[in-house]
Design a protein around this motif. Structure first.
Motif, PDB file in Angstrom:
ATOM      1  N   PRO A   1     -11.144  -6.469 -12.362  1.00 38.71           N
ATOM      2  CA  PRO A   1     -11.682  -4.990 -11.784  1.00 38.71           C
ATOM      3  C   PRO A   1     -11.308  -4.817 -10.344  1.00 38.71           C
ATOM      4  O   PRO A   1     -11.389  -5.750  -9.632  1.00 38.71           O
ATOM      5  CB  PRO A   1     -13.052  -5.035 -11.961  1.00 38.71           C
ATOM      6  N   PRO A   2     -11.163  -3.728  -9.819  1.00 41.14           N
ATOM      7  CA  PRO A   2     -10.812  -3.344  -8.622  1.00 41.14           C
ATOM      8  C   PRO A   2     -11.804  -3.735  -7.701  1.00 41.14           C
ATOM      9  O   PRO A   2     -13.006  -3.650  -8.009  1.00 41.14           O
ATOM     10  CB  PRO A   2     -10.575  -1.736  -8.332  1.00 41.14           C
ATOM     11  N   GLU A   3     -11.405  -4.197  -6.398  1.00 40.25           N
ATOM     12  CA  GLU A   3     -12.664  -4.699  -5.439  1.00 40.25           C
ATOM     13  C   GLU A   3     -13.489  -3.480  -4.987  1.00 40.25           C
ATOM     14  O   GLU A   3     -14.696  -3.443  -4.577  1.00 40.25           O
ATOM     15  CB  GLU A   3     -11.955  -5.326  -4.258  1.00 40.25           C
ATOM     16  N   GLY A   4     -12.926  -2.044  -4.988  1.00 37.91           N
ATOM     17  CA  GLY A   4     -13.562  -1.029  -4.728  1.00 37.91           C
ATOM     18  C   GLY A   4     -12.477   0.075  -5.275  1.00 37.91           C
ATOM     19  O   GLY A   4     -11.539   0.012  -5.667  1.00 37.91           O
ATOM     20  N   MET A   5     -13.358   1.424  -5.154  1.00 34.22           N
ATOM     21  CA  MET A   5     -12.797   2.683  -5.787  1.00 34.22           C
ATOM     22  C   MET A   5     -13.327   3.746  -5.067  1.00 34.22           C
ATOM     23  O   MET A   5     -14.673   3.639  -5.315  1.00 34.22           O
ATOM     24  CB  MET A   5     -12.651   2.924  -7.249  1.00 34.22           C
ATOM     25  N   ILE A   6     -12.479   4.458  -4.432  1.00 35.27           N
ATOM     26  CA  ILE A   6     -12.872   6.005  -3.808  1.00 35.27           C
ATOM     27  C   ILE A   6     -12.565   7.085  -4.755  1.00 35.27           C
ATOM     28  O   ILE A   6     -11.168   7.116  -4.868  1.00 35.27           O
ATOM     29  CB  ILE A   6     -12.632   5.833  -2.286  1.00 35.27           C
ATOM     30  N   ILE A   7     -13.376   7.854  -5.147  1.00 31.05           N
ATOM     31  CA  ILE A   7     -12.911   9.163  -5.813  1.00 31.05           C
ATOM     32  C   ILE A   7     -13.613  10.366  -4.732  1.00 31.05           C
ATOM     33  O   ILE A   7     -14.809  10.474  -4.995  1.00 31.05           O
ATOM     34  CB  ILE A   7     -13.220   9.276  -7.131  1.00 31.05           C
TER      35      ILE A   7
ATOM     36  N   LEU B   1      -3.651  -9.782  -8.671  1.00 31.27           N
ATOM     37  CA  LEU B   1      -3.979  -9.890  -7.195  1.00 31.27           C
ATOM     38  C   LEU B   1      -5.348  -8.953  -6.934  1.00 31.27           C
ATOM     39  O   LEU B   1      -5.420  -7.939  -7.731  1.00 31.27           O
ATOM     40  CB  LEU B   1      -2.922  -9.597  -6.292  1.00 31.27           C
ATOM     41  N   PRO B   2      -5.918  -8.933  -5.766  1.00 31.18           N
ATOM     42  CA  PRO B   2      -7.048  -8.062  -5.541  1.00 31.18           C
ATOM     43  C   PRO B   2      -6.652  -6.683  -5.164  1.00 31.18           C
ATOM     44  O   PRO B   2      -5.216  -6.388  -4.676  1.00 31.18           O
ATOM     45  CB  PRO B   2      -7.393  -8.711  -4.013  1.00 31.18           C
ATOM     46  N   VAL B   3      -7.030  -5.580  -5.866  1.00 30.92           N
ATOM     47  CA  VAL B   3      -6.822  -4.272  -5.869  1.00 30.92           C
ATOM     48  C   VAL B   3      -8.076  -3.378  -5.427  1.00 30.92           C
ATOM     49  O   VAL B   3      -9.025  -3.566  -5.648  1.00 30.92           O
ATOM     50  CB  VAL B   3      -6.303  -3.891  -7.199  1.00 30.92           C
ATOM     51  N   TYR B   4      -7.380  -2.497  -4.569  1.00 29.71           N
ATOM     52  CA  TYR B   4      -8.407  -1.337  -4.181  1.00 29.71           C
ATOM     53  C   TYR B   4      -7.740  -0.018  -4.586  1.00 29.71           C
ATOM     54  O   TYR B   4      -6.511   0.394  -4.222  1.00 29.71           O
ATOM     55  CB  TYR B   4      -8.836  -1.356  -2.680  1.00 29.71           C
ATOM     56  N   LEU B   5      -8.581   1.024  -5.107  1.00 31.45           N
ATOM     57  CA  LEU B   5      -7.725   2.397  -5.519  1.00 31.45           C
ATOM     58  C   LEU B   5      -8.733   3.436  -4.592  1.00 31.45           C
ATOM     59  O   LEU B   5      -9.835   3.317  -4.419  1.00 31.45           O
ATOM     60  CB  LEU B   5      -8.019   2.413  -7.001  1.00 31.45           C
ATOM     61  N   ALA B   6      -8.024   4.519  -4.368  1.00 31.34           N
ATOM     62  CA  ALA B   6      -8.837   5.619  -3.881  1.00 31.34           C
ATOM     63  C   ALA B   6      -7.823   6.902  -4.309  1.00 31.34           C
ATOM     64  O   ALA B   6      -6.536   6.823  -4.494  1.00 31.34           O
ATOM     65  CB  ALA B   6      -8.647   5.766  -2.263  1.00 31.34           C
TER      66      ALA B   6
ATOM     67  N   TYR C   1       0.820  -1.199  -0.072  1.00 35.22           N
ATOM     68  CA  TYR C   1      -0.057   0.116   0.008  1.00 35.22           C
ATOM     69  C   TYR C   1       0.720   1.356  -0.055  1.00 35.22           C
ATOM     70  O   TYR C   1       1.921   1.206   0.783  1.00 35.22           O
ATOM     71  CB  TYR C   1      -1.013   0.190   1.231  1.00 35.22           C
ATOM     72  N   GLY C   2       0.586   2.248  -0.749  1.00 33.46           N
ATOM     73  CA  GLY C   2       1.464   3.355  -0.663  1.00 33.46           C
ATOM     74  C   GLY C   2       0.467   4.488  -1.367  1.00 33.46           C
ATOM     75  O   GLY C   2      -0.785   4.340  -2.088  1.00 33.46           O
ATOM     76  N   ALA C   3       0.784   5.789  -1.059  1.00 31.93           N
ATOM     77  CA  ALA C   3       0.160   7.017  -1.579  1.00 31.93           C
ATOM     78  C   ALA C   3       1.057   7.766  -2.505  1.00 31.93           C
ATOM     79  O   ALA C   3       2.339   7.740  -2.308  1.00 31.93           O
ATOM     80  CB  ALA C   3      -0.086   7.861  -0.480  1.00 31.93           C
ATOM     81  N   SER C   4       0.678   8.673  -3.638  1.00 31.42           N
ATOM     82  CA  SER C   4       1.445   9.446  -4.469  1.00 31.42           C
ATOM     83  C   SER C   4       2.280   8.296  -5.184  1.00 31.42           C
ATOM     84  O   SER C   4       2.103   7.429  -6.102  1.00 31.42           O
ATOM     85  CB  SER C   4       2.255  10.465  -3.703  1.00 31.42           C
ATOM     86  N   PHE C   5       3.597   8.522  -5.182  1.00 33.51           N
ATOM     87  CA  PHE C   5       4.358   7.444  -5.789  1.00 33.51           C
ATOM     88  C   PHE C   5       4.483   6.296  -5.108  1.00 33.51           C
ATOM     89  O   PHE C   5       4.534   5.124  -5.947  1.00 33.51           O
ATOM     90  CB  PHE C   5       6.069   7.796  -5.844  1.00 33.51           C
ATOM     91  N   GLY C   6       4.071   6.323  -3.826  1.00 29.21           N
ATOM     92  CA  GLY C   6       3.794   4.975  -3.239  1.00 29.21           C
ATOM     93  C   GLY C   6       2.550   4.275  -3.846  1.00 29.21           C
ATOM     94  O   GLY C   6       2.649   2.909  -3.851  1.00 29.21           O
TER      95      GLY C   6
ATOM     96  N   PHE D   1      -3.090  -1.775  -2.407  1.00 27.29           N
ATOM     97  CA  PHE D   1      -4.149  -0.507  -2.292  1.00 27.29           C
ATOM     98  C   PHE D   1      -3.256   0.574  -2.755  1.00 27.29           C
ATOM     99  O   PHE D   1      -2.353   1.053  -2.278  1.00 27.29           O
ATOM    100  CB  PHE D   1      -4.447  -0.374  -0.851  1.00 27.29           C
ATOM    101  N   GLY D   2      -3.862   1.287  -3.716  1.00 27.72           N
ATOM    102  CA  GLY D   2      -3.319   2.213  -4.402  1.00 27.72           C
ATOM    103  C   GLY D   2      -4.008   3.576  -3.874  1.00 27.72           C
ATOM    104  O   GLY D   2      -5.343   3.788  -4.160  1.00 27.72           O
TER     105      GLY D   2
END
Length: 662
Positions: A614-620, A583-588, A507-512, A531-532
């Motif tokens: 497809p991602p398991e979930g996505m938050i915008i 693998l399972p993915v989630y995006l925000a 899991y990471g944010a921005s470059f992460g 988790f991206g």
């Protein structure tokens, strides 16, 4: 009968035998204060406090911590930097928050107010004003405070930047009246893109000027150091392009020494002073592994007592052992073993000192040290609702990458764990060039650990704090060299017995966020989920829609970082490797993110969907930018994130589970 007696005892003693997990709300709740400064005479404390996502300036009485005044700006603007400019008066600027992972945006406005709230004055503002305030109106100039002038309660010295082109700004230093905002020029920089340093007499003395372009027109950072002569002319003392040495001025000590840093543009920075007669650099301290990460400054707010380095846990090396404040610092540091101690601010006479204390498991406390009494009085905790005794421990580590680099990082180990075969979250930091993971209290890592997860953070190539050469290794290496470091760190944790190889997520944010997609594409099967968050997944979106692409220097940076050709940028973009991300993915993402626009997240989701995963979930998230600020939005984010991790690597601890006591 015995069986029923045991069951009855379990019912009676269950709540005592196990503590309930710490609520997610407690980890996402904003800290009590950001910055705290005592007034020159010690009567007041001023601090910035978060109020529903907006920072306000609060003034307290030092003697009883009673609230004297709260300064809140209109139109959702936050208080940024603030200064005591006299015993009773403050100056502060306004900012707009643009996301947790991006620097706040300065509005260019400055204000003044007395401690009790009287005589509030706008001092610098934009827009049309009446005739009586027209002198305070500015265009595109931006102001920063250089010196509060302890012996002059009516004036301060400020630096003013005047944008001239997309490539740079001119700089002027002015004497600034804290009531009327009248300004008197004290000197101008020798060229564009300069910062100014004053000498002991508060005269304009040095200019450090910056370039972000090399001789071939490519992105690279260089600087020049100038000294101002008595007639107002400037003399070039050093140019990194010609000498290979990067010499920068930090400031002036109480006795007039000019503090500076020097590096060869490859290794770490040395700390020292400049000889005023020759302009040469005299080294006082150098660590071959770590740049100075900070300094312990004396109560006069000018003299540097010690240099802080942080390859892992922080280390202080004193350079002024005979200074009276050095003995005080050593005594206070010994009183708080395992925690880092710093002088936050002090009265003008140095008799009352605000002391900041924190650690990797303690969010921080403030004390008021009375020099005459020789006693420290507790003031407040930064997150009083979090108990340090319930927090995880943090282990600093060093490891070798596959190509022989020594990498440093941190492993957060859940409270009560034996540290073996743990479910683990690999958490690459943002940047990637410049930012780094540092020692200290990390509420996000502690939250994960409270649910039974170990957290691995490695300062991969490109991370700041280890010399410019180490940082430069990241250019053009996002999907190769940096990913190798992250993958190698993951295998290190497995081989050392810390991580359960079948229960690891990234899991990471921005470059992460980029890394959370690219690392699984590079080595399928290593991670169980990804988790991206506010990530950069499509180089072409970054090249055309990010705020980095708005300026020429930013575009040069992107070409060097992401690739000079479309083919290179395509090869390093996770959206083009979705078929390998099984693998399972989630995006925000934040809907208003200018640094990594949400189109990245939408494109990543579309690519995964097209690849059959497809991602398991996505938050915008509406209203949010580069990292969420609002507590309710962070609560939603981390509730979803923890549920995602629990589904795939089951790290939820047994804390609070009555079955664990059977």
């Amino acid at each position: 009968m015995k069986k029923y007696l045991v069951a009855a005892l379990l019912l009676l003693t269950g709540p005592v035998m196990a503590e309930a997990p710490i609520p997610v709300e407690d980890f996402v709740r904003h800290a009590t204060y950001s910055t705290v400064k005592i007034s020159p005479d010690g009567e007041y404390l001023a601090m910035t406090v978060d109020r529903e996502g907006q920072d306000v300036l609060t003034v307290l009485r030092t003697k009883d911590l009673g609230v004297v005044n709260v300064n809140q700006l209109p139109n959702e603007k936050s208080v940024g930097s603030f200064y005591w400019v006299s015993a009773n008066r403050l100056m502060f600027n306004s900012i707009r928050k643009v996301g947790r992972y991006a620097q706040p945006f300065g509005t260019g406005e400055w204000y003044g107010v007395n401690a009790d709230g009287s005589q509030p004055r706008p001092l610098v503002f934009r827009g049309t004003r009446g005739a009586t305030e027209r002198g305070k109106q500015v265009g595109n100039e931006s102001f920063s405070l250089l010196d509060t002038l302890k012996d002059d309660p009516d004036n301060v010295i400020m630096s003013v930047n005047y944008p001239r082109s997309s490539e740079g700004a001119g700089t002027e230093v002015v004497l600034f009246d804290v009531i009327s905002a009248r300004r008197k020029s004290l000197g101008r920089a020798p060229r564009e893109n300069c910062s100014i340093a004053l000498d002991h007499d508060k005269s304009v003395r040095y200019a450090v000027c910056y370039d972000d372009e090399d001789a071939e027109g490519n992105f690279d950072t260089h600087n020049e150091l100038y000294e101002r002569q008595a007639d107002g002319s400037w003399t070039l003392l050093n140019s990194s392009k010609s000498s290979g040495k990067r010499l920068s001025v930090l400031g002036t000590s109480g006795d007039g020494r000019i503090y500076a840093t020097e590096s060869d543009g490859k290794g770490t920075e040395a700390f020292g002073i400049i000889d005023p007669a020759t302009g040469g650099f005299k080294r006082l301290f150098h660590d071959p592994v770590s740049d100075p990460s900070g300094y312990v400054v004396a109560t006069d707010n000018e003299t540097i007592l010690g240099v802080i380095t942080m390859p892992g846990a922080p280390r202080v090396t004193m350079v002024e052992e005979s200074h009276p404040d050095a003995e005080l610092y050593a005594s206070l540091a010994a009183s708080f073993p395992g925690r880092f101690v710093d002088f936050s601010s002090a009265t003008r006479d140095g008799n009352q000192v605000i002391v900041s204390v924190y650690s990797d498991s303690d969010p921080g406390e403030l004390y008021l040290y009375d020099r005459e009494a020789g006693k420290a009085r507790f003031l407040m905790r930064n997150r009083s609702w979090l108990d340090p005794s319930r927090m995880a421990s943090v282990k600093s580590f060093a490891m070798k990458s596959r190509d022989g680099l020594t990498l440093y990082g941190y492993l957060t180990i859940p409270k009560g764990s034996d540290g073996r075969d743990m479910p683990m979250i690999v958490n690459p930091h943002g940047g990637p060039m410049g930012p780094r993971d540092s020692w200290g209290f990390n509420s996000e890592a502690q939250m994960f650990a409270s649910r039974g997860y170990a957290v691995l953070q490695v300062n991969f190539r490109g991370s700041g704090g280890f010399g410019k050469g180490f940082e430069d290794m990241a250019y053009g290496q996002w999907d190769t060299g940096i990913m190798n470091d992250i993958l190698d760190a993951t295998h290190w944790a497995i081989n050392e017995g810390y991580a359960d190889k079948d229960r690891i997520c990234i899991y990471g944010a921005s470059f992460g966020g980029y890394a959370s997609m690219m690392a699984p594409a590079r080595e399928p099967g290593l991670y169980s989920c990804a988790f991206g968050y506010v990530g950069a997944y499509d180089a072409e979106i970054q090249m055309t829609k990010s705020d980095t692409s708005d300026r020429e220097g930013g575009r040069r940076y992107l070409y060097r970082a992401l690739g000079a050709t479309k083919e290179e940028r395509s090869a390093m973009s996770p959206v083009n490797h979705a078929d390998k991300i099984t693998l399972p993915v989630y995006l925000a993402a934040g809907a208003r993110d200018a640094r990594c626009p949400p189109e990245n997240t939408e494109a990543m989701s579309a690519a995964l969907t097209a690849a059959g995963n497809p991602p398991e979930g996505m938050i915008i998230q509406s209203g949010e930018m580069h990292g969420f600020y609002k507590e309710e939005n962070n609560l939603r984010l981390y509730t979803e994130m923890l549920a995602f991790f629990d589904r795939h690597i089951g790290g939820k601890s047994n804390v609070g589970d009555p079955a664990a006591s059977e």
